[in-house]
Write a protein that holds these residues in place. Sequence first.
Motif, PDB file in Angstrom:
ATOM      1  N   ILE A  24      84.103 -24.886  23.102  1.00 62.61           N
ATOM      2  CA  ILE A  24      85.132 -25.114  22.092  1.00 62.61           C
ATOM      3  C   ILE A  24      85.414 -23.829  21.330  1.00 62.61           C
ATOM      4  O   ILE A  24      86.569 -23.457  21.096  1.00 62.61           O
ATOM      5  CB  ILE A  24      84.688 -26.230  21.114  1.00 62.61           C
ATOM      6  CG1 ILE A  24      84.410 -27.529  21.864  1.00 62.61           C
ATOM      7  CG2 ILE A  24      85.730 -26.436  20.040  1.00 62.61           C
ATOM      8  CD1 ILE A  24      83.763 -28.602  21.017  1.00 62.61           C
ATOM      9  N   GLU A  36      82.789 -31.282  17.335  1.00 59.65           N
ATOM     10  CA  GLU A  36      83.959 -30.392  17.262  1.00 59.65           C
ATOM     11  C   GLU A  36      84.042 -29.705  15.906  1.00 59.65           C
ATOM     12  O   GLU A  36      84.444 -28.548  15.814  1.00 59.65           O
ATOM     13  CB  GLU A  36      85.225 -31.199  17.529  1.00 59.65           C
ATOM     14  CG  GLU A  36      85.377 -31.529  19.007  1.00 59.65           C
ATOM     15  CD  GLU A  36      86.543 -32.470  19.299  1.00 59.65           C
ATOM     16  OE1 GLU A  36      86.945 -32.534  20.474  1.00 59.65           O
ATOM     17  OE2 GLU A  36      87.034 -33.132  18.372  1.00 59.65           O
ATOM     18  N   VAL A  40      83.132 -31.347  27.273  1.00 62.40           N
ATOM     19  CA  VAL A  40      82.714 -31.509  25.883  1.00 62.40           C
ATOM     20  C   VAL A  40      82.466 -32.977  25.544  1.00 62.40           C
ATOM     21  O   VAL A  40      81.447 -33.326  24.938  1.00 62.40           O
ATOM     22  CB  VAL A  40      83.765 -30.900  24.927  1.00 62.40           C
ATOM     23  CG1 VAL A  40      83.407 -31.212  23.486  1.00 62.40           C
ATOM     24  CG2 VAL A  40      83.860 -29.399  25.154  1.00 62.40           C
TER      25      VAL A  40
END
Lengths: 184, 246, 709
Positions: free
Chosen positions: C275, C308, C293
Motif C-alpha cells: 500500500i 490501510e 492486501v
Amino acid sequence: MIKKLLSWLASPLGKIGLLILSLIVISGAVWGIGQTQTVPEQPIDFPHSLHVGLGVQCLYCHPGSLKGPVSGLPTQTKCWGCHQQIAKTKTSALLAPLVQAVENNQPIQWVPVAMVPDFVRYNHRPHIAAGLNCEDCHGDVSKMTVYENPQVLNMGWCLNCHVEQAGEDEEKLIRLTDCGTCHY
Amino acid sequence: MANLDKESAVSVNLTNPEEGKWGMVIDRDLCTGCQACVAACAMENNLAFVGEELSGNGRSMHWIRIERFWEGEYPEVKATPFEPTMCQQCGYAPCEPVCPAYATVHSQDQQLNLQVYNRCVGTRYCGNNCPYQVRSFNWFDYERPEPLNNQFNPDVTVRRRGVMEKCTFCIQRIKRAEDTARAEGREVADGEFAPACAQACPANAIVFGRVDKPETVVSQLAKQARGVKRLEELGTFPHVTYLKAG
Amino acid sequence: MSKQISRRDFLKLAGLGAATTAVLTGCGPASRVVVREQYIRMPEYTFNGQSTYFATTCRECPAGCGLVVRTYQGRAIKTEGNPLNPVNLGKTCARGQATLQGLYNPDRVTDPLNQGRGGALSANKVTWEEATGVVADALNGGGAAFLMGMAPDHLYDLAADLGLETIRYSALGAFEARATLTQAAETMLGQKGMPFFDMGNADFVLSFGANFLETWVSPVAYTRGYAGLRKGDRGRRGLFAQVEPRLSQTAAKADEWLPARPGTEGLVALAIGRIAAEARGLAVPPAFAGVDVAAAAAEADVPLEALERVASYFAAADRPLAIPGGAALAHSNGAQNAEAIFALNALVGNFGRPGGVFISPLAPGVDEYHRPANMQEMADFVARMNSGAIKTLFIHGVNPVFELPKALGFAEALVKVPQVISFATFPDETALMADYIFPDHHGLESWGYQRIVTGATRSALGGAQPVVVPFYNTMSTVDLLLAASQSSFADEVAFIQSKVEPLVADKNANFNAAEINAFFAYFQQFGGWWSNAEGLAAPSGGAKAVAVEAAEFEGEGEFYLLPYMSPVLGEAGANKPWLQEVPDPMTTVMWNSWVEINPDTAHELGLENDDVVRVVSEFGAVEAPVYRYPAIRPDTLALAFGQGHTAYGRYAAGRGVNPADVLGLSYNEAGDLAFAATRVRIEKTGEKRVLSRLESKLGVYGEGLGEEH
C-alpha cells in the motif's frame, strides 16, 4: 457501673486511691524524665574539660558540623594520633578501653548525648552559618568531663531561639517556624 | 518575641497557596508507564513493602502510582495515557482542615502539604478526604529483614505503625539543595535537583521546579495549552500539571 | 542501665513513666539511649554526615546503563543514572533502581559452599583456599566449559583468555529473538552487527512486537528515542503504531494497535509495504507485489481499514521507521518476518539516514558483535552435557534451570555433568543443583567493564567499580579464576587494566590520560570510557527478495500462547521485594502470575477474574488465576515471564508460574526459540485465588475499569 465508680471515688477511700494513683503516675513520669536527662554511661569517661583546656578546637574532632547535618565522632585513629605519643596512655586505667579498641581494631561504642528528639531533621551547618557558636547550644564544654546537655533539647527550646533569630523579619519567621523546616 | 499567630505573616515576599512554590509537570504523552518512578520513590523514601496479601487489600505504601484505564472494547480498545499520580501538593488541600491533630499542615515556606509523623495519631481522616487517593496508612510495622535496612535513606524518617504518609516532593532533596545553595550564597538553580521520580524518568515525562518563577522549565511547560490540573473544579489548586497528548 | 538497650526494651522498661515523659517534654526523646560506633579509620573520600557518590555500571540487564550510587557511611543508599553515560544519560529503569535490594537481599549466598547438589542451600562451608583448589583442579582436568550471562564482559574475556569453552545465554535475548534480529539485519543491511533504530528522529514508528519501552535491547535508550519521537523535535509530534496480538505496555503508547494473528506479522508488513509503495508512487518491489492486501488482512484477522490506515501513515510520513522485534520473530517464519519488516525500511530508503536504521557502533575490544547463544545452540550444548563431553561446568550470571524451556531438559542434563560449579550471588535454582557455590560479589561490589552493544551512538565501554565493601564472605569470580589458573595478573584490577590499556592511546574520548593509572582513575570517575566520535554506521544494503511463509504452530490447543518478558521483573528481578510490589504496568498485579484472556472469551468459558485455570500444552502445564485483559486477541492467552521460581530467596520462591514450563521446542531459521508458536488449551480448576492488584485501590474512581469493579 460508671456511677458506682464515681461514687466510690467521691468516698474518702476513693480519694486516697486517686491520690495514690496520681502519685504513681507522677513519680513514674519524674523517673522517666530523670532517665532521659541522666547522662548515660560511656565506654570511656572522656574528659572534655581536659581536651578543651589543652586548646583542642571543637571542630578538630567534630568537623562534620561545619559542612552538614552531623558533627560526627572522631575515629579512633584520630585519638591515637595524639595519644600514642603520650606515655600515660598505656598506663592509665581510664584510657584502657581506647588502647584495647585500637589494639583489637574494634570500634568504641559511644552513647550520643546531644540528641534531638525523634522525627527531627537537624542540620548543624545552617546553625553555625547563622553565627552560633558550639557553646550556645552545648554549653561550656571546657567545664565538663563527660558531656552533658546544658538544657533539655526539645521543640520549645528550638522554637524560642528560632523566633528570636527571626526578630521582626516575617519571611524569616515563617521559614524558621515552618513545620517542614525540621519535620519530614 | 514575635507573635506566632500573626495572620499577616504571609507577607508579599512569600509564595501564595494558589500559585505555589514547587511544582511538577507530567507529560502524559511521554509517560510510558515503565514504573521507574515508582521504584525510585520507594528506594529514596524508605517506603515499606507490605507483601501480597496486604497489597491486595489496598494497603500498599506507594507514594506514586501509575494509573491507566481502559476505553472501548476489543478490537477498538485503548489504554488511556498512563498517569503518574502522587500527592498534588494542593494549595488548598482537602486533607489539611480535617486533621484533628494538625499533623497534615500546609507549609507556608515551601507551599507543600506536610505530614508531620510525630503529630499523626492515625485517624485517617486526611486519607478519606483526599480526592486523589494518594495517601497511604501504616496499618502495621512492616518488617525489612536484615540486611535490607542498610539501604535506609538517613534523610527520611522511617515511619511506623499508625501514621499516615504520602509524597513529600522529596522535601529532603529540596532542603539539601536549599542548604547547599545558601551555603554558597546563591539561589537554587532551575534543574539543579529533582525528586527521585523525575530524576529516574527515562522519558523525561516528569519535570520539577519552581512554578512561581516564570522562567523555569516547569513554568514554561505548565503554561502550555495542553496543560490540565486534575479535579481543579474542587478548588484544590493542585501544583501538578498534566500535559495532554497532542 | 545496659548500654545496649534497644528502643523497644527501653520503652517496656520505662513504661508509663517514659510515655508520660514524652508528653510532658513535648515529644521527648523516647529513643534516648542508643549506641553509635565511629569509624576505626575514616575511609578515603568519606566525611562525617556527607554522602559519597561512585559511578559504576548497572548489572540488572546487559544494556550497560551507567549508575551513580549514593553511599553514606559505607552503605549504598540509592542508585541514580549516570548523566554522562551515553546509553542512559542519567536515567534508570525500575530494575536499576531496585538493584540495592539485590545487594542487601536477606537471601544471598554468604560463603563459599560445598553445595553437593542438595535441594536446599547447603550449610557446608568451605574456605576460599579450598575453593581455589577445586577450581584449579577443574581447569587442569580438561573438559571444562563456562556457561555465563551477558554481563560482565571482563569475566567473559578472562574465560576466553583461559581457553575455556564459553557459551553465553540471556533470557532477555531469547525473548527479543536477538539472533533473528541480527541475522535479518545482516541479510537485509548487508552488514554484520546490532541494528540501531533512530526513533528520536523518525516521525512515524511502526513496530512489530518490539517492546522497546519495556525490556527490548536497551529500554532506557529507546524510551529516550520514543520521547524524541513524541516531542517532535522536527516540529511535529510523531505517530506510532504497534502490530502484536496483545496490547503490551509499549503498544499502550501507540496511536494504532493492530492485533494481528500470531505469526502473520511478516504478511502484514508486506501488505503495508504494498500500500505504501503504491501511495508513494514507487515501483512496487517484487517483495510486496505478490501480496493481496485484502487477503492479508483476512489472514491476519485485522480490519482492512485499520491496516490501510496504518499503511497510509507509513506512506505519508517523511521518516517512517519499521522495527522488528520480540514475539513477531519468535515463530517458525520469524526470520522471514524480520526480513519483511526490514524490507519496509528498504522501501523508504531508511538505511543509514536520520530517523532510519543504522548499525550500532562496536564497543572497544571486539571486532564484531557477539550475540547471546540462540536456543538451538543451547540445545546443542545440552546435548554435549548429556553426552558426557563436559566434565566440569562453570555457571555464572545466568539461571538456566529457570530460564530455559523445561522441554529442553537442561536440569536433567545438569545431573549428568560430573562437576558443576556455580558462582551465583543468590541461591537460584541452578546454583542449588551445583556441587559447589563459590559466590561472586554483587554487581555493586564488583570491578568490571561492560561493552555497550547498542543504545549509544558512539563506541562505549561501561566501567564498574565497587561502591561498597563486599558485605559477605564472597569473592570475585575473576579473582578466583586468576588465582586458580596461577595467572600473572596480580588481581582483577590488573587484568581489567590490561584490557583497557589500548584505549589510553585514543585521545578523542570522554577523557584523556597519559598512562594507564591515570586512565583508570578517570575510568572509575566517569563510570566508563566512550568515544567522542559519532559511531553509527550507515549500512550499505538495499532491497532484497523477501518471501514469507505461513507460520507453523506446535500442539493442538485452541489458543495461541504469548509468553512475554515481565516489564518490571525482567528475568531476574523476582527476588527483590520492592520489584514484586511494583505493579505490572498493564494489569497492576503485584507479587504473582496471571493468565491474560480476552473478556469475551472468558465470558464464553464462564471464567471470572481470579478463577484459577490450567494452561496445558503438549510440553507441560501451569496453573494461574485469570486476568480478563481487555486488549488481547480472543484466540490468544498471555503469560508473563519472571515469576514461578522454586528457589531464589524468600521473595521469589513459590510465587506464580513460569511460562517456560509449557513452551515447545521449535526454532526459526535463525535458530531462535519460536516461543510464540506454542498452542495451548485451558482447563478450569474450580479454584479461585485473588490477585493482588493496585487498581482495586482506586475504588470508586475505577468505574471505567471493567465489569467487576
